[in-house]
Each structure stands twice: as C-alpha cells, then as structure tokens.
Design a protein around this motif. Sequence first.
Motif, PDB file in Angstrom:
ATOM      1  N   PHE A  83       0.833  -1.204   0.000  1.00 32.19           N
ATOM      2  CA  PHE A  83       0.000   0.000   0.000  1.00 32.19           C
ATOM      3  C   PHE A  83       0.866   1.252   0.000  1.00 32.19           C
ATOM      4  O   PHE A  83       0.756   2.097   0.897  1.00 32.19           O
ATOM      5  CB  PHE A  83      -0.923  -0.004   1.224  1.00 32.19           C
ATOM      6  N   PRO A  84       1.724   1.419  -0.993  1.00 35.22           N
ATOM      7  CA  PRO A  84       2.592   2.598  -1.003  1.00 35.22           C
ATOM      8  C   PRO A  84       1.803   3.872  -1.302  1.00 35.22           C
ATOM      9  O   PRO A  84       0.881   3.871  -2.120  1.00 35.22           O
ATOM     10  CB  PRO A  84       3.585   2.301  -2.125  1.00 35.22           C
ATOM     11  N   VAL A  85       2.145   4.927  -0.624  1.00 36.07           N
ATOM     12  CA  VAL A  85       1.574   6.237  -0.909  1.00 36.07           C
ATOM     13  C   VAL A  85       2.358   6.777  -2.102  1.00 36.07           C
ATOM     14  O   VAL A  85       3.574   6.922  -2.043  1.00 36.07           O
ATOM     15  CB  VAL A  85       1.705   7.174   0.309  1.00 36.07           C
ATOM     16  N   PRO A 107      -4.048   5.076  -0.354  1.00 33.62           N
ATOM     17  CA  PRO A 107      -4.443   3.670  -0.438  1.00 33.62           C
ATOM     18  C   PRO A 107      -5.206   3.163   0.780  1.00 33.62           C
ATOM     19  O   PRO A 107      -5.745   2.075   0.764  1.00 33.62           O
ATOM     20  CB  PRO A 107      -3.112   2.933  -0.591  1.00 33.62           C
ATOM     21  N   PHE A 108      -5.256   3.970   1.851  1.00 30.72           N
ATOM     22  CA  PHE A 108      -6.032   3.607   3.033  1.00 30.72           C
ATOM     23  C   PHE A 108      -6.605   4.864   3.654  1.00 30.72           C
ATOM     24  O   PHE A 108      -6.094   5.957   3.462  1.00 30.72           O
ATOM     25  CB  PHE A 108      -5.198   2.829   4.051  1.00 30.72           C
ATOM     26  N   ASP A 109      -7.710   4.703   4.373  1.00 32.33           N
ATOM     27  CA  ASP A 109      -8.384   5.822   5.027  1.00 32.33           C
ATOM     28  C   ASP A 109      -7.512   6.421   6.126  1.00 32.33           C
ATOM     29  O   ASP A 109      -6.574   5.782   6.616  1.00 32.33           O
ATOM     30  CB  ASP A 109      -9.707   5.359   5.644  1.00 32.33           C
ATOM     31  N   GLN A 134       2.127   7.923   5.551  1.00 41.68           N
ATOM     32  CA  GLN A 134       3.443   7.323   5.321  1.00 41.68           C
ATOM     33  C   GLN A 134       3.877   6.512   6.539  1.00 41.68           C
ATOM     34  O   GLN A 134       4.479   5.461   6.400  1.00 41.68           O
ATOM     35  CB  GLN A 134       4.469   8.400   5.000  1.00 41.68           C
ATOM     36  N   SER A 135       3.558   6.976   7.734  1.00 39.15           N
ATOM     37  CA  SER A 135       3.921   6.247   8.940  1.00 39.15           C
ATOM     38  C   SER A 135       3.183   4.924   9.027  1.00 39.15           C
ATOM     39  O   SER A 135       3.760   3.911   9.392  1.00 39.15           O
ATOM     40  CB  SER A 135       3.616   7.085  10.187  1.00 39.15           C
ATOM     41  N   ILE A 136       1.891   4.919   8.688  1.00 43.13           N
ATOM     42  CA  ILE A 136       1.135   3.670   8.711  1.00 43.13           C
ATOM     43  C   ILE A 136       1.741   2.678   7.745  1.00 43.13           C
ATOM     44  O   ILE A 136       1.921   1.520   8.063  1.00 43.13           O
ATOM     45  CB  ILE A 136      -0.350   3.902   8.364  1.00 43.13           C
ATOM     46  N   SER A 137       2.093   3.123   6.559  1.00 38.58           N
ATOM     47  CA  SER A 137       2.573   2.181   5.564  1.00 38.58           C
ATOM     48  C   SER A 137       3.922   1.594   5.948  1.00 38.58           C
ATOM     49  O   SER A 137       4.296   0.539   5.467  1.00 38.58           O
ATOM     50  CB  SER A 137       2.653   2.839   4.190  1.00 38.58           C
ATOM     51  N   GLY A 138       4.648   2.204   6.859  1.00 38.08           N
ATOM     52  CA  GLY A 138       5.921   1.667   7.296  1.00 38.08           C
ATOM     53  C   GLY A 138       5.897   1.105   8.701  1.00 38.08           C
ATOM     54  O   GLY A 138       6.919   0.731   9.233  1.00 38.08           O
TER      55      GLY A 138
END
Length: 152
Positions: free
Chosen positions: A85-87, A94-96, A136-140
Amino acid sequence: MADVRKKLASKFVKESRYPNFGACVNSININGFRGITCDLNFEFPVTAITGLNGAGKSTVGQLLLCGHKKLSTADYKRWYIKDFFPVSVADPKPFDDDASVEYRYQTSSPNDDRYLLLPEPFKNGADTRGSQKRRQSISGSLFISRKLSART
C-alpha cells in the motif's frame, strides 16, 4: 472424503491448533484499506476467499501476509504494509485516515489469544489524522504484539 475433512478439522480445534500448525491467525478485522472493511474468522485450516474482480481478495491476502513475522532461519522476505500500500502519485491515499487492521492469533496456550494491531503508535491522543505524514507512517509501521487480556 468426509473422513479426511473431519480428520483435518479435528487437528484445527482450538486445543490442538498450535501443536499442529504453530502460531496461526484466528481472525482479522480490516477497516479502511482500499475501501475494505470486514471481519474474517478462520475456523478451518484451509480458507477460500472468492469474489468478483476488485472485491478486495488481494487486499485481504496482502494484509494477512503483513501479519506474519519472518523466522530468523527463513530465507524469504518479510512483508510490510508499505510493500502493498505505497503512498504514491498513482495512489495518494491507499487507506483511510483512520485505517486499522487487527490480527488475532493463537500461541501455545489455547485460551491465551494475542493480537496485532495497526496503528498502535497513533493511539493515546496523537492527532496526526489526515496528514501525509500519518499515511506514510502507517505504511511503514511495525506491528505490536499484546495479550488480549491486557487490552483496555
């Protein structure tokens, strides 16, 4: 054929699940990844996920992959949310903003389920909702493991 199914099902009952299969996901609660919001319970060792194109089958599978920790002896890649789910310019959201995923899994004790929760770091009043930094923090993010009994 029914005997094979019953034999396999008997190995997956909660009391014998861990000795036969190791730490396995009992359920997943998905909220806000590519528009998917669902609860899935895994009560049998083989689960088929079906649906039309674009229904979210791959999203569910990708999130399940992210819930597994790579063994130190394994020679495969560990998957993270950022891998699926990369931004990016093509998919800036890609996510809420309030997206979350909760995994419940069993350890060696059949009555001591644990959970993995994303995004744990953003609880406790941190107000970063809606920001590019939060996405970005969520995706990592790495997942945090806790006992269910310790959850408030």
